[in-house]
Scaffold this active site. Structure first.
Site, PDB file in Angstrom:
ATOM      1  N   LYS A   1      40.219  42.546  39.297  1.00 36.67           N
ATOM      2  CA  LYS A   1      41.655  42.736  39.577  1.00 36.67           C
ATOM      3  C   LYS A   1      42.427  42.953  38.277  1.00 36.67           C
ATOM      4  O   LYS A   1      41.906  42.671  37.180  1.00 36.67           O
ATOM      5  CB  LYS A   1      42.193  41.507  40.320  1.00 36.67           C
ATOM      6  CG  LYS A   1      42.118  40.196  39.533  1.00 36.67           C
ATOM      7  CD  LYS A   1      42.389  38.987  40.424  1.00 36.67           C
ATOM      8  CE  LYS A   1      42.241  37.684  39.640  1.00 36.67           C
ATOM      9  NZ  LYS A   1      42.260  36.505  40.518  1.00 36.67           N
TER      10      LYS A   1
ATOM     11  N   TYR B   1      65.856  44.330  14.899  1.00 38.43           N
ATOM     12  CA  TYR B   1      67.016  44.182  15.777  1.00 38.43           C
ATOM     13  C   TYR B   1      67.654  42.806  15.633  1.00 38.43           C
ATOM     14  O   TYR B   1      66.950  41.797  15.499  1.00 38.43           O
ATOM     15  CB  TYR B   1      66.595  44.372  17.236  1.00 38.43           C
ATOM     16  CG  TYR B   1      66.340  45.813  17.621  1.00 38.43           C
ATOM     17  CD1 TYR B   1      67.232  46.836  17.272  1.00 38.43           C
ATOM     18  CD2 TYR B   1      65.215  46.150  18.358  1.00 38.43           C
ATOM     19  CE1 TYR B   1      67.000  48.137  17.662  1.00 38.43           C
ATOM     20  CE2 TYR B   1      64.975  47.463  18.747  1.00 38.43           C
ATOM     21  CZ  TYR B   1      65.877  48.460  18.389  1.00 38.43           C
ATOM     22  OH  TYR B   1      65.642  49.744  18.783  1.00 38.43           O
TER      23      TYR B   1
HETATM   24  C1  LIG Z   1      41.162  35.632  40.078  1.00 40.87           C
HETATM   25  C2  LIG Z   1      40.307  34.863  41.038  1.00 40.87           C
HETATM   26  C3  LIG Z   1      38.985  34.508  40.698  1.00 40.87           C
HETATM   27  C4  LIG Z   1      38.397  34.690  39.312  1.00 40.87           C
HETATM   28  O1  LIG Z   1      38.742  33.562  38.525  1.00 40.87           O
HETATM   29  P1  LIG Z   1      38.222  33.413  37.011  1.00 40.87           P
HETATM   30  O2  LIG Z   1      38.753  32.087  36.591  1.00 40.87           O
HETATM   31  O3  LIG Z   1      38.846  34.530  36.254  1.00 40.87           O
HETATM   32  O4  LIG Z   1      36.754  33.485  37.043  1.00 40.87           O
HETATM   33  C5  LIG Z   1      38.193  33.941  41.688  1.00 40.87           C
HETATM   34  N1  LIG Z   1      38.687  33.699  42.926  1.00 40.87           N
HETATM   35  C6  LIG Z   1      39.962  33.977  43.263  1.00 40.87           C
HETATM   36  C7  LIG Z   1      40.440  33.653  44.634  1.00 40.87           C
HETATM   37  C8  LIG Z   1      40.825  34.553  42.327  1.00 40.87           C
HETATM   38  O5  LIG Z   1      42.093  34.811  42.666  1.00 40.87           O
END
Ligand SMILES: *Cc1c(COP(=O)(O)O)cnc(C)c1O
Length: 371
Positions: free
Chosen positions: A38, A264
């Site tokens: 993601k 700035y």
């Molecule tokens: C993002 C996510 C993961 C991955 O978690 P990490 O700590 O990056 O390994 C696993 N399960 C869900 C439901 C998530 O939202």
């Protein structure tokens, strides 16, 4: 690695392979491995990461939203993709692209079933999310009967998996809480399996869950941050390698006098003669204003150089008074030695936020060898 001549995010696929192999070595070979890609593969590039992980034969991918999954499908990725947090407005696109939704409440479950029935689908794979203590998404234990009856009533869908998410898998002080989550998950899944009459895949662990709760690996693990090289502890960081290095160059050097101001709002005032360097990276690239005024730093020829004044949209200025350097020289924002995690600590954040914040404007370069 060639010297950077502009701002680049260098992604080391060899490091990705070694992180994957390390994490895989921690789970039984029969346990499936879901790679979480993601948010552009945690700020790198979801398509390149997914393509590469496919060559290593991961079993599943996960994204947060449907359009992230559509991007992977359009790039030709055919591996099953779990969408962790879909919205009903995208259920049609979800099905069109063979994406498998997480259904996390009665609303999403019923709306997905009616969409699947309208399309005359049979046994479309869905993933049922249960809340065991994070209180973010998911059905509760008391919803088991309702969930099972909705699923069983409709031939259009089939529960491919049942899953939950740990609230504090990286925090050993919360071990008791995590163990209670695991017990609750066991109760929920036992009840679901006997009422459904078949056994969906079960999964609960993110990266730290995988590393800290071997008893909760179940049928699959969902691994994100570990693949990208962070283990949420000093011990595990030693076994992993950050895959992304953010580099830039010195655009211009100024020699300024005592009392002159920089940037700035004149947020920095020179104390004596100074040498400052302007770099082509700013808050639009993911280096937020919180890194300004001396909080953040970059590394030039191995030496730390603080960011002075306010961060601009496309630039930062850094103090190089004590560093031998020239215009055109390479600058490291983070790399495996000067980590994104350490940079984030300067402003009270974590590796996840630093790396996912790197904007898509920055060019990506890939390192791969031996294949
Ligand atoms: C993002 C996510 C993961 C991955 O978690 P990490 O700590 O990056 O390994 C696993 N399960 C869900 C439901 C998530 O939202």
């Amino acid at each position: 690695m060639p010297e950077a001549q502009e701002t680049v995010l260098v992604i080391d696929l060899n490091a990705l392979r070694s992180n994957y192999e390390y994490l895989r070595s921690k789970i039984p070979s029969s346990t499936k491995f879901l790679a979480v890609v993601k948010a552009f593969g945690y700020g790198s590039d979801a398509v390149e990461i997914a393509r590469f992980l496919n060559t290593l034969e991961v079993d599943y991918f996960a994204v947060a939203y449907v359009h992230e999954g559509v991007n992977l499908r359009e790039a030709g990725i055919e591996t099953p993709i779990l969408v962790l947090h879909p919205q009903p407005v995208n259920f049609t696109a979800c099905i069109e692209n063979c994406l498998e939704p997480s259904l996390y409440n009665t609303r999403t479950l019923r709306l997905f079933i009616s969409e699947a029935e309208n399309q005359n689908l049979n046994d479309y794979p869905v993933h049922i999310k249960f809340n065991t203590g994070l209180n973010r998404l998911g059905f509760r234990e008391k919803d088991v009967d309702l969930v099972v009856s909705e699923i069983s009533k409709s031939p259009a869908i089939r529960a491919k998996s049942i899953f939950s998410h740990l609230a504090a898998s990286e925090d050993m002080k919360e071990r008791e809480f995590s163990k209670r989550q695991i017990e609750t998950f066991d109760k929920i899944t036992d009840a679901c399996i006997s009422a459904l009459g078949y056994r969906p895949l079960l999964h609960m662990c993110n990266t730290s869950g995988l590393l800290n709760y071997t008893e909760a690996h179940y049928d699959m693990v969902r691994c994100g941050i570990g693949l990208y090289g962070f283990g949420n502890s000093q011990k595990e960081n030693r076994n992993l390698k950050p895959i992304a290095s953010l580099k830039t160059v010195i655009s211009q050097i100024h020699n300024i006098e005592d009392g002159e101001t920089v940037g700035y709002n004149r947020a920095y005032t020179a104390k004596g003669l100074m040498r400052i360097a302007t770099l082509p990276i700013g808050h639009a690239d993911g280096i937020g204003r919180q890194y300004g005024k001396g909080k953040g730093y970059v590394t030039i020829h191995g030496k730390k150089s603080p960011i002075i004044g306010n961060v601009c949209m496309d630039m930062i200025m850094v103090d190089v008074s004590n560093i031998e350097c020239n215009e055109g020289d390479e600058v490291v924002i983070f790399d495996p030695e000067n980590t994104a995690e350490a940079l984030g600590e300067q402003v009270g954040t974590i590796s996840y936020e630093v790396i996912t914040g790197i904007s898509q404007r920055i060019k990506r370069l890939y390192i791969r060898s031996g294949f």
